[in-house]
Design a protein around this motif. Structure first.
Motif, short mmCIF file in Angstrom:
data_model
loop_
_atom_site.label_atom_id
_atom_site.label_comp_id
_atom_site.label_asym_id
_atom_site.label_seq_id
_atom_site.Cartn_x
_atom_site.Cartn_y
_atom_site.Cartn_z
N LYS A 152 0.84 -1.19 0.00
CA LYS A 152 0.00 0.00 0.00
C LYS A 152 0.88 1.24 0.00
O LYS A 152 1.88 1.31 0.71
N ILE A 153 0.50 2.23 -0.81
CA ILE A 153 1.16 3.53 -0.81
C ILE A 153 0.07 4.60 -0.71
O ILE A 153 -1.09 4.37 -1.11
N GLY A 154 0.42 5.74 -0.17
CA GLY A 154 -0.58 6.79 -0.06
C GLY A 154 0.03 8.13 0.29
O GLY A 154 1.22 8.23 0.60
N GLY A 155 -0.79 9.16 0.23
CA GLY A 155 -0.33 10.50 0.55
C GLY A 155 -1.50 11.39 0.94
O GLY A 155 -2.65 11.05 0.73
N ARG A 156 -1.16 12.53 1.53
CA ARG A 156 -2.18 13.51 1.92
C ARG A 156 -1.61 14.91 1.69
O ARG A 156 -0.40 15.13 1.74
N GLY A 158 -4.73 6.87 -2.03
CA GLY A 158 -3.99 5.67 -1.69
C GLY A 158 -4.24 4.57 -2.70
O GLY A 158 -5.28 4.53 -3.37
N TYR A 159 -3.27 3.67 -2.82
CA TYR A 159 -3.40 2.50 -3.70
C TYR A 159 -2.89 1.28 -2.95
O TYR A 159 -1.85 1.33 -2.30
N ALA A 160 -3.65 0.18 -3.03
CA ALA A 160 -3.25 -1.07 -2.37
C ALA A 160 -3.40 -2.23 -3.32
O ALA A 160 -4.30 -2.25 -4.17
#
Length: 395
Positions: A346-350, A362-364
């Protein structure tokens, strides 16, 4: 295990504190009142036969916590959930059932919190109905949350070490538990609820045996929770939890968090390990599950980004029956890290655009698991049990 990608978040959420204030009388502290309302509706859904495409729900919360009297506080919280303005079409085949605690969206209220809290010095004693925030009793909610009937104590034994013990006797399933079993879990018992919770009643307290099996012919001694926390430095914390579920399962969870402060931002590194074995195979069947995870994040109050990984092993999936979700790779609609033999990423950001407005993405990706699910739950031909046929994705 299904494969899907959602390009547009399917939920619109409005949550506003109508009143959250300290109460004073004659310049004396008289406690704290929390009155808030949450509204949630479906905006869009993937046309894949799984995603709910209709639902508009609300949650009204009214809570009062007294001022400290001889270091004792009393908390009382009433929660009401239902269909907002009768906007939901319950005749459709794909209602967002995870927003409601009744099948028809009719209004239902619950005294979810009624507890005493006592904090003498470095110790803490508590008991009653409450939202119990620990790694294996905390999960993402939609409207009505899960509640627990729990009694416990914790204390510092050294300046940097804290230990605790608690006993959970009963549990109340909130609105999202129907999604935890039927959509996220797909009947695998691995997403936070092991049963179709509407069959025993949501927003109602049940003993742990009933909450796990859906049956009322027996009872157990509930869940005994032991924990220890060690914080040698400001930026390093180690925590160990043991959840012994009488006649069902033993869950051991370990986590370490470390921070590296940099100019204007902070790097955080975390690791986790969870193992589960059966303590009474007559009730739960064989349980042999392990999960490890790593997470790295960087950011400040304005922005942030992270990458996470989980891997599971053992001969079974996890019996995740009591509203827990510590996995780093869990998302809004996926908790596949608790299934048998899965590698998850999983990767993500805000990014905070302006005050009170933050965009998150986010992407998982979850590898194909070996977990079987009842065919009737995932809407295929009634051939008994079926296995996952592909990886799963969520965006």
């Amino acid at each position: 295990m299904k494969k899907y990608t959602a390009g547009l978040i399917g939920l619109c959420l409005i949550s506003a504190p109508v009143l959250a204030a300290d109460v004073q009388k004659d310049s004396k502290d008289s406690g704290k009142v929390d009155l808030s309302i949450k509204a949630m509706t479906i905006l869009d859904a993937e046309d894949n036969g799984y995603d709910p495409n209709d639902g508009t729900a609300y949650l009204l919360k009214l809570k009062y916590e007294t001022a400290s009297w001889n270091k004792i506080k009393l908390g009382v919280g009433m929660y009401t959930n239902g269909d907002l303005f009768n906007l939901t079409d319950f005749d459709t085949e794909r209602v967002a059932r995870g927003m409601f605690v009744t099948d028809d969206g009719s209004e239902k209220s619950q005294l979810g919190e009624l507890y005493l809290d006592y904090k003498p010095g470095d110790s803490h004693l508590y008991g009653g109905r409450m939202i119990y925030k620990t790694p294996l009793t905390t999960i993402k909610y939609s409207t009505m949350p899960n509640f627990y009937n729990v009694y416990g104590a914790s204390t510092k034994i050294f300046s940097k070490t804290k230990i605790g013990i608690a006993q959970i006797t009963d549990m109340s399933f909130g609105a999202r538990s129907m999604t935890d079993f039927g959509l996220i879990g797909e009947g695998t018992k691995s997403a936070g609820a092991a049963i179709k919770t509407s069959t025993i009643g949501q927003a109602e307290f049940h003993d742990i045996y009933t909450a796990t099996t859906g049956k009322t012919d027996q009872s157990t001694n509930g869940i005994t929770v032991l924990n220890a926390e060690y914080k040698p430095t400001k930026n390093l914390k180690l925590a160990l939890w043991d959840y012994y579920v009488d006649d069902i399962a033993n869950n051991i969870y370990f986590e370490v968090d470390g921070g590296i402060p940099l100019t204007g931002k902070k790097i955080k590194l975390s690791a986790q390990y969870l193992t589960q074995s059966d303590t009474g195979s007559k009730l739960s069947g064989e349980l042999d599950f392990n999960m490890a995870g790593l997470k790295a994040s960087i950011g400040n109050k304005k922005w942030g980004a992270f990458v996470a990984y989980n891997t599971s092993s053992g001969d079974t999936a996890m019996l995740n029956a009591w509203g827990g979700d510590p996995a780093y790779t869990s998302t809004i609609f996926s908790r596949n890290a608790y299934r048998e033999n899965v590698d998850a990423y999983k990767i993500g950001g805000r990014y905070k655009i302006v005050k009170n407005l933050t965009v998150k993405v986010g992407y998982a990706n979850y590898g194909q698991s070996d977990t079987l699910a009842p065919a009737k739950v995932i809407k295929v031909a009634p051939t008994g049990m079926v296995a996952a046929i592909t990886d799963a994705e969520e965006l």
